[in-house]
Design an enzyme around this catalytic site. Sequence first.
Site, short mmCIF file in Angstrom:
data_model
loop_
_atom_site.label_atom_id
_atom_site.label_comp_id
_atom_site.label_asym_id
_atom_site.label_seq_id
_atom_site.Cartn_x
_atom_site.Cartn_y
_atom_site.Cartn_z
N GLY A 198 38.99 -10.26 -26.39
CA GLY A 198 39.42 -11.18 -25.35
C GLY A 198 40.11 -10.46 -24.20
N ILE A 199 40.96 -11.20 -23.47
CA ILE A 199 41.65 -10.66 -22.31
C ILE A 199 43.14 -10.66 -22.59
CG2 ILE A 199 42.04 -10.94 -19.83
CD1 ILE A 199 39.44 -12.55 -19.74
N GLY A 200 43.84 -9.59 -22.27
CA GLY A 200 45.28 -9.52 -22.46
C GLY A 200 45.70 -8.18 -23.02
N GLU A 254 32.46 -12.43 -23.33
CA GLU A 254 32.33 -13.06 -22.00
C GLU A 254 32.78 -12.10 -20.92
OE1 GLU A 254 34.44 -16.67 -19.48
OE2 GLU A 254 34.71 -16.57 -21.63
#
Length: 251
Positions: A224-226, A249
């Site tokens: 994911g993002i982070g 994604e």
Amino acid sequence: MYRVSDLAQEYKKKLITADQAAAMVKTGDRLHFGLGCGSIVDIDKAIAKRADELKDITVISTVSIREKPFETYLATKSNDQVRFASAHFNVHDRNMNKDGRCWYIPMMFCELPLFWVNNNNEVDIAMFQVAPMDSHGNFNLGPQVADMWGVIKGAKKIIVEVNENMPIAHGYQTQLNLYGIDYVVEGSNTPLAELPAKEPTEIDKKIAAHVVNRIKSHSTLQLGIGSLPLCIGKMIADSDLRNINAHTEMF
């Protein structure tokens, strides 16, 4: 399709300047400014120079990755000139929204390609950055495909802005042939914007270590993002894991 021997000539016929591209924008137009790192730079600046002439223009984008807002936004003062809409807000979109200049397009990301070709949702001019044309007449969309084919199919006119710094992405859906393009602008080859990496906390590092210890070579991962996913990714890169596939994604 063009003959390979005719590509240079056809390319020259479609080659225009950013100012000439901007001059094609007329009152009431719906413009798409591109996706991700493919959002336009030079054409955006050229359109901004026409700020006083612009009226009833809608500018659409999808999670554009930029270091600062669109020049067209900075040069205009009201929605009577230009209003903005985004299918996936970035930080600049959120600030424009607070300014009353940008609207969110409700959507499911997986449905975006169909969104642009259904319900009379046409784009008058789609403008986006691509890699330079190859020997077969193909321009590469770079590391952002997502909904671009919906935009391309739903656009009445397509103008690409060539950037030599655009990475080449694999896959047949990343290629757009000169035959399907109306005009080509050779851009100023600006470096692509980068999302700054957030430094991981000590807790992030401990969690990441537990996760990476359980990953095997030949695995398919979704990151994911982070700060935590970035920490995991860095540990994977520094490890002896091999043949890791990404299903994601945004990567």
